[in-house]
Design an enzyme around this catalytic site. Structure first.
Site, PDB file in Angstrom:
ATOM      1  N   SER A  59       1.614  -9.538  -1.396  1.00  0.00           N
ATOM      2  CA  SER A  59       1.058  -8.091  -1.095  1.00  0.00           C
ATOM      3  C   SER A  59       1.382  -7.635   0.264  1.00  0.00           C
ATOM      4  CB  SER A  59      -0.290  -7.837  -1.693  1.00  0.00           C
ATOM      5  OG  SER A  59      -0.923  -8.785  -0.693  1.00  0.00           O
ATOM      6  N   GLU A 112     -10.100   5.350   3.010  1.00  0.00           N
ATOM      7  CA  GLU A 112     -11.014   4.348   3.483  1.00  0.00           C
ATOM      8  C   GLU A 112      -9.885   3.283   3.783  1.00  0.00           C
ATOM      9  OE1 GLU A 112     -10.061   4.917   0.115  1.00  0.00           O
ATOM     10  OE2 GLU A 112      -9.293   2.773  -0.102  1.00  0.00           O
ATOM     11  N   LYS A 143       0.893  -1.297   0.004  1.00  0.00           N
ATOM     12  CA  LYS A 143       0.129  -0.038   0.027  1.00  0.00           C
ATOM     13  C   LYS A 143       0.898   1.292  -0.048  1.00  0.00           C
ATOM     14  CE  LYS A 143      -4.199  -1.923   0.066  1.00  0.00           C
ATOM     15  NZ  LYS A 143      -5.010  -1.483  -1.127  1.00  0.00           N
TER      16      LYS A 143
END
Lengths: 390, 266
Positions: free
Chosen positions: A372, A106, A84
């Site tokens: 990830s 969010e 991220k």
């Protein structure tokens, strides 16, 4: 006049209040993309703060067990614990470039919220994060991390109280205070230019991976595998490989199984529709009402998907499959025990499917799985499912 | 001439436009509520087609949508509601919904069914003019007005684009934000309305955040051709969920008060 389309998918389906903001965002992004000073600053943060480049790890044990060559692209080793931050640093710098004074975001699993809080703290921008109440309960650790980093977390109590509702609430905040607000969207979803911009910031994954695997093996992989919720780590993995002869495999949340209706497998089981700013595949009923989704991983618990993935599915360039909760949990344990790496539950879906694929492969076939995120955030949830008190 | 055009051209005062969430709290009660608002003298009725995830709506209308959906309200039931209302009145009816509801049904089919049921216009808040080609064409085919919103921050150059596509009336959003009753009015409404007036012949109706007769009077005095009240009306439905008679009585009284205020302010 329509813009931001990937085939028939994408677009800008937002209230008039946001149209001027999206135009301003798009033109600022185009300027920043071609501004060497902006790019140099981003690269500086990525290398000296976030921890790029991330390694490509050869799985010695799993490869031997399964009979092909398995690599992991280690986005789990990034600061904050997930891919991220590639996107949040890029967008937070863009927010500052645009003169915005507050970041909103969010979050589902909390990883994007944490990564936004990190970027906001580093760049001196206040951060407010919208998070569904259900997700806050299952990701308490990340809520506390965001607060430690100085962010305010707003519980969202509408709808299914998960990621989808958090996105809607963040959009409403943006509609109410557009002038000073930068909406730092965490996945390759939403109205144009987000799907393109988030993809661009995440493409660093695929670019590095391509170079690294060429260096290690002297050839490209047989397949690249990544999990898909909104699909940002997957599109960042796929895009730099799109013109290569490499199978691209996106793994969605199969939940309790596609036949039960309790899943988040939008591309496997969805139909076309418009949600939260773009046209894409959705999980919806015949009237267009959005269905509740289910996944053991909060980050994949989402009824829509990035529009570019919808296009890649329709043109047949990428394959989209699902792994169930149980398969993901088994992969979570397997990778922990066999390789000494605890993966995020989201990434565990990709690992689970890669294990399945490996059984069909030849021994010199190469599978690269984008890991990830790391699983630290998930240990409480997993322990509870195993009946272990910690 | 559409019913909406005919209404505005024949009116010497601003129009009183009332919004109700269709099917709230259930399809039957919703019909009684709409009829009460028509009886009270509303000039245009906006009926919301409920959606699970409306991004432009505040909590009051979202709760109403949830009640309607829980009671089994579908687009089919909304068209039935429109037919039933149309059977008793010539008042213009405008449907307001999220683009997904229209897209999934098929744009052409949605507009055809809306027209057949007796609706006069459609508002899709999350469909900007850039994405409106199919909808505007379908509206034209079936004689419906496609109504567009103008926001407080709509840049000059976008205004031309909106005006190029807009029919019926221009829906001027009074405040930055989502739907929901607020007190007071933002500064500069008179100038904003005058500036728009110089650019278009369309009637200008102001909505979002209008909660009672005082704001209605002020907007009428500021030159609005119409005043749209939504959440404050929906809140009355919510207040009397178990008591249809009390609900309809208060709806009538409240909407009659708004209609009176429109006349006072003009």
């Amino acid at each position: 006049m329509k813009k931001g389309y990937f085939g028939e998918f994408g677009g800008q389906f937002v209230p008039e209040t946001l149209m001027g903001e999206l135009e301003a965002l798009e033109s600022a992004y185009e300027r920043a993309k071609n501004d060497p000073a902006f790019q140099a600053e981003l690269e500086g943060y990525l290398s000296t703060f976030a921890g790029r480049e991330t390694p490509l790890t050869y799985c010695r044990n799993l490869s031997r067990d399964l009979g092909c060559r398995i690599y992991l692209k280690r986005e789990d080793l990034l600061h904050g614990g997930a891919h991220k931050i590639n996107n949040t640093l890029g967008q937070a710098l863009l927010a500052r470039y645009m003169g915005k004074t507050r970041l909103i975001a969010e979050t589902g699993a909390g990883q994007h919220g944490v990564a936004t809080a990190i970027a906001g703290a580093a760049l001196g921008l206040p951060v407010e994060v919208y998070m569904g109440e259900v997700d806050m309960a299952r990701q308490r650790l990340n809520v506390f991390r965001m607060e430690l980093l100085g962010a305010t977390v707003h519980p969202v109590r509408t709808g299914s109280r998960t990621l989808k509702d958090a996105v809607s609430e963040a959009l409403r905040d943006w509609i109410a205070r557009p002038a000073e607000t930068y909406y730092l969207l965490g996945s390759a979803v939403g109205p144009h230019p987000y799907p393109t911009m988030v993809r661009d910031f995440q493409c660093v994954i695929g670019r590095e991976l391509r170079e690294q695997v060429l260096k290690a093996e002297g050839r490209l992989p047989t397949a690249a595998v990544a999990c898909v919720g909104g699909g940002s780590n997957a599109i960042g993995t796929f895009y730099p490989l799109i013109d290569d002869d490499v199978r691209l495999v996106g793994v969605e949340a199969g939940g309790e199984g596609l036949s039960t209706g309790k899943h988040g497998a939008t591309l496997c089981a969805g139909t076309k529709g418009v949600l939260q700013g773009s046209l894409s595949y959705l999980l919806q009923d015949r009237d267009g009402q959005i269905l509740e989704t289910h996944s053991v991983s909060a980050g994949l618990d989402y009824p829509a998907v990035g529009p570019e993935h919808s296009m890649l599915k329709d043109i047949g360039r990428a394959e989209y499959v699902a792994a169930t909760d149980d398969e993901a949990l088994a992969a979570f344990s397997l990778l922990s025990r066999r390789e000494g790496i605890i993966p995020a539950l989201e990434s565990s879906h990709a690992v689970a499917y890669a294990v399945k694929m490996a059984k069909e492969m030849d021994e010199d076939d190469i599978i690269v799985v984008t890991l990830s995120g790391r699983g630290d955030k998930d240990v409480t949830e997993v322990a509870a499912r195993m009946g272990v008190a910690i | 001439m559409s019913r909406i055009d005919a209404l505005f051209s024949g009116l010497e005062r601003p129009a009183c436009i009332a919004y109700l969430a269709g099917g709230d709290p259930d399809p039957e009660t919703s019909l009684a509520a709409v009829r009460a608002v028509v009886d009270a003298g509303a000039d245009i009725i906006e009926i919301g087609v409920p959606f699970t995830d409306p991004i432009a709506d505040g909590p009051t209308i979202r709760r109403a949508d949830n009640r309607a959906l829980a009671a089994g309200t579908t687009p089919d039931r909304i068209f039935e509601l429109v037919r039933a209302v149309r059977a008793g009145t010539a008042v213009p009816i405008v449907l307001m919904t999220a683009y997904n509801i229209v897209y999934v049904r098929g744009v052409d089919r949605f507009y055809r069914e809306a027209a057949e049921a007796g609706a006069d216009g459609v508002i899709i808040p999350d469909m900007p003019p850039e994405e409106s080609e199919d909808a505007v064409a379908a509206a034209g085919r079936y004689g419906l007005d496609q109504i567009f919103l103008v926001a407080p921050n709509t840049p000059e150059e976008r205004l031309d684009l909106v005006l190029e596509h807009a029919g019926g009336f221009l829906y001027l959003v009074s405040v930055q934000g989502v739907t929901g009753a607020r007190s007071g009015l933002p500064h500069g409404m008179e100038e904003r309305i005058a500036a728009l007036r110089s650019r278009t012949d369309l009637p200008i109706a102001v909505g979002f955040g209008i909660s009672g007769p005082e704001q209605v009077r002020a907007l009428a005095a500021a030159g609005a051709d119409g005043v749209i009240v939504g959440s404050a009306i929906v809140a009355i439905v919510e207040k009397h969920l178990g008591d249809r008679d009390a609900m309809c009585a208060e709806l009538k009284e409240f909407v009659a008060g708004l209609c009176g205020a429109v006349r006072d302010g003009a």
